[in-house]
Design a protein around this motif. Structure first.
Motif, mmCIF file in Angstrom:
data_model
loop_
_atom_site.group_PDB
_atom_site.id
_atom_site.type_symbol
_atom_site.label_atom_id
_atom_site.label_comp_id
_atom_site.label_asym_id
_atom_site.label_seq_id
_atom_site.Cartn_x
_atom_site.Cartn_y
_atom_site.Cartn_z
ATOM 1 N N ASP A 66 -2.051 12.552 8.473
ATOM 2 C CA ASP A 66 -1.787 12.069 7.116
ATOM 3 C C ASP A 66 -3.088 11.861 6.353
ATOM 4 O O ASP A 66 -3.105 11.969 5.120
ATOM 5 C CB ASP A 66 -1.012 10.756 7.172
ATOM 6 C CG ASP A 66 0.382 10.946 7.752
ATOM 7 O OD1 ASP A 66 1.211 11.595 7.092
ATOM 8 O OD2 ASP A 66 0.625 10.472 8.878
ATOM 9 N N VAL A 83 -2.646 8.170 0.505
ATOM 10 C CA VAL A 83 -3.914 8.126 1.246
ATOM 11 C C VAL A 83 -4.043 9.368 2.119
ATOM 12 O O VAL A 83 -3.333 9.524 3.115
ATOM 13 C CB VAL A 83 -3.991 6.850 2.120
ATOM 14 C CG1 VAL A 83 -5.289 6.849 2.937
ATOM 15 C CG2 VAL A 83 -3.900 5.606 1.257
ATOM 16 N N GLU A 115 -4.057 -1.293 13.626
ATOM 17 C CA GLU A 115 -4.351 0.120 13.885
ATOM 18 C C GLU A 115 -4.264 0.383 15.384
ATOM 19 O O GLU A 115 -5.038 -0.180 16.159
ATOM 20 C CB GLU A 115 -5.771 0.472 13.435
ATOM 21 C CG GLU A 115 -6.067 0.265 11.969
ATOM 22 C CD GLU A 115 -7.525 0.543 11.661
ATOM 23 O OE1 GLU A 115 -7.792 1.476 10.876
ATOM 24 O OE2 GLU A 115 -8.404 -0.156 12.213
ATOM 25 N N TRP A 161 0.978 4.352 1.288
ATOM 26 C CA TRP A 161 0.264 5.150 2.281
ATOM 27 C C TRP A 161 0.402 6.647 2.019
ATOM 28 O O TRP A 161 -0.448 7.431 2.448
ATOM 29 C CB TRP A 161 0.763 4.814 3.685
ATOM 30 C CG TRP A 161 0.380 3.441 4.133
ATOM 31 C CD1 TRP A 161 1.192 2.364 4.273
ATOM 32 C CD2 TRP A 161 -0.933 2.992 4.497
ATOM 33 N NE1 TRP A 161 0.485 1.267 4.701
ATOM 34 C CE2 TRP A 161 -0.826 1.627 4.860
ATOM 35 C CE3 TRP A 161 -2.181 3.612 4.571
ATOM 36 C CZ2 TRP A 161 -1.917 0.874 5.269
ATOM 37 C CZ3 TRP A 161 -3.273 2.864 4.976
ATOM 38 C CH2 TRP A 161 -3.143 1.522 5.320
ATOM 39 N N ASP A 162 1.437 7.038 1.313
ATOM 40 C CA ASP A 162 1.620 8.465 1.018
ATOM 41 C C ASP A 162 0.516 8.992 0.091
ATOM 42 O O ASP A 162 0.308 10.202 0.010
ATOM 43 C CB ASP A 162 2.978 8.712 0.368
ATOM 44 C CG ASP A 162 4.123 8.504 1.344
ATOM 45 O OD1 ASP A 162 3.894 8.637 2.562
ATOM 46 O OD2 ASP A 162 5.248 8.201 0.888
ATOM 47 N N ILE A 197 0.857 -1.189 0.000
ATOM 48 C CA ILE A 197 0.000 0.000 0.000
ATOM 49 C C ILE A 197 0.888 1.231 0.000
ATOM 50 O O ILE A 197 1.800 1.345 0.830
ATOM 51 C CB ILE A 197 -0.916 0.018 1.233
ATOM 52 C CG1 ILE A 197 -1.803 -1.222 1.249
ATOM 53 C CG2 ILE A 197 -1.778 1.289 1.250
ATOM 54 C CD1 ILE A 197 -2.517 -1.436 2.567
ATOM 55 N N LYS A 240 1.286 6.069 9.883
ATOM 56 C CA LYS A 240 0.420 7.112 9.346
ATOM 57 C C LYS A 240 -0.641 7.507 10.380
ATOM 58 O O LYS A 240 -1.244 6.651 11.031
ATOM 59 C CB LYS A 240 -0.253 6.648 8.053
ATOM 60 C CG LYS A 240 0.745 6.342 6.953
ATOM 61 C CD LYS A 240 1.660 7.539 6.673
ATOM 62 C CE LYS A 240 2.704 7.232 5.625
ATOM 63 N NZ LYS A 240 3.632 8.370 5.401
ATOM 64 N N PRO A 242 0.986 0.151 11.032
ATOM 65 C CA PRO A 242 1.118 1.198 10.011
ATOM 66 C C PRO A 242 0.199 2.390 10.227
ATOM 67 O O PRO A 242 0.394 3.430 9.598
ATOM 68 C CB PRO A 242 0.753 0.471 8.717
ATOM 69 C CG PRO A 242 -0.119 -0.654 9.136
ATOM 70 C CD PRO A 242 0.379 -1.073 10.485
ATOM 71 N N ILE A 243 -0.812 2.237 11.116
ATOM 72 C CA ILE A 243 -1.793 3.308 11.328
ATOM 73 C C ILE A 243 -1.929 3.618 12.814
ATOM 74 O O ILE A 243 -2.028 2.703 13.644
ATOM 75 C CB ILE A 243 -3.176 2.916 10.776
ATOM 76 C CG1 ILE A 243 -3.134 2.710 9.257
ATOM 77 C CG2 ILE A 243 -4.232 3.977 11.121
ATOM 78 C CD1 ILE A 243 -4.408 2.102 8.700
#
Length: 254
Positions: A233, A8, A144, A5-6, A3, A211, A184-185
């Motif tokens: 983000d 999103v 998350e 993420w940049d 993914i 993120k 990652p979140i």
């Protein structure tokens, strides 16, 4: 799955127990869709919603974000691009650890003969297909770190949240998410009310790879801009997607 993420910055939270807008073209500007909720959500309406969203936008990322292991099945895992699993820092033990054990127990109970060879599941499937499916599972789960900041919300009630975090504690949770848990979140959730930029500003200072998502009360371009400029983000928009698609579209950054 890989993914970027940049890419999103706008996330839509879709509750499968609520009616969808008539015209799903309103989702064209969002970057990622999270399908999940608590009240009246089932595996069946989750799967139906994922199918409808993917039919309307086949190139859009659609994640399942289950509240309960009962919402997850081999069919939902197969259809969703990933399964986002919240860990609520200021909730009760069940919602930081217990729900994860329940989820993997449910996955482990899936009979191998019901599963296709590409499904990233464990348990009996591991025995019949080999240990490499564990790597597939890891690639399709998204952890998350979660802080629920609105005590009167359904999210707080379901997760056993009875105390909000100070900005300093939010920052600490963000730091733990990146450096210890490696999720990652990191998600600051105000769930139906606008919390403003203070928590976002506190958390953003501690995150480089993880993120920062903010959700709650985003119903205008001004609020979306304020949260993004504070260091988020991505913003997560849910209620107005269901209730007022025109307002929802105004929250999508240009």
């Amino acid at each position: 799955m890989q993914i970027d993420w940049d890419e999103v910055t706008h996330v839509t939270k879709v509750d499968p127990a609520k009616p969808l807008p008539t015209d799903l073209e309103v989702l064209s500007g969002t970057d990622l869709v999270l399908v999940g909720g608590s009240d009246d959500v089932t595996e069946a309406n989750t799967l139906e919603t994922i199918n409808l969203l993917q039919a309307a936008h086949p190139d859009k990322l659609v994640f399942q974000e289950p509240y309960s292991a009962a919402h997850v099945s081999s069919a939902t895992v197969e259809r969703a691009d990933a399964v986002a699993v919240p860990a609520v820092y200021n909730g009760d033990r069940d919602h930081f650890v217990g729900k994860h054990v329940d989820l993997f127990t449910e996955i482990g109970e899936q009979p191998a003969e019901l599963l296709g060879a590409t499904l990233p599941l464990v348990g009996r499937f591991v025995e019949s297909k080999g240990r490499d499916v564990v790597a597939e599972l890891a690639a399709n789960l998204v952890g998350e770190g979660y802080v629920v900041q609105h005590l009167e919300s359904a999210a707080a009630d379901r997760a056993g949240v009875d105390t909000t975090y100070t900005p300093e504690q939010v920052a600490g949770a963000a730091l733990a998410t990146e450096t210890f848990y490696g999720f990652p979140i990191f998600y600051v959730e105000y769930s139906g009310t606008y919390g403003g930029p203070e928590d976002v500003d506190a958390a953003a200072r501690y995150l480089e790879e993880t993120k920062l998502f903010y959700g709650g009360g985003i119903d205008s371009a001004e609020k979306a801009t304020e949260i993004l400029e504070a260091g988020a983000d991505a913003i997560v928009v849910g209620d107005c997607f269901h209730d007022d698609p025109e307002t929802f579209q105004a929250t999508i950054p240009n």
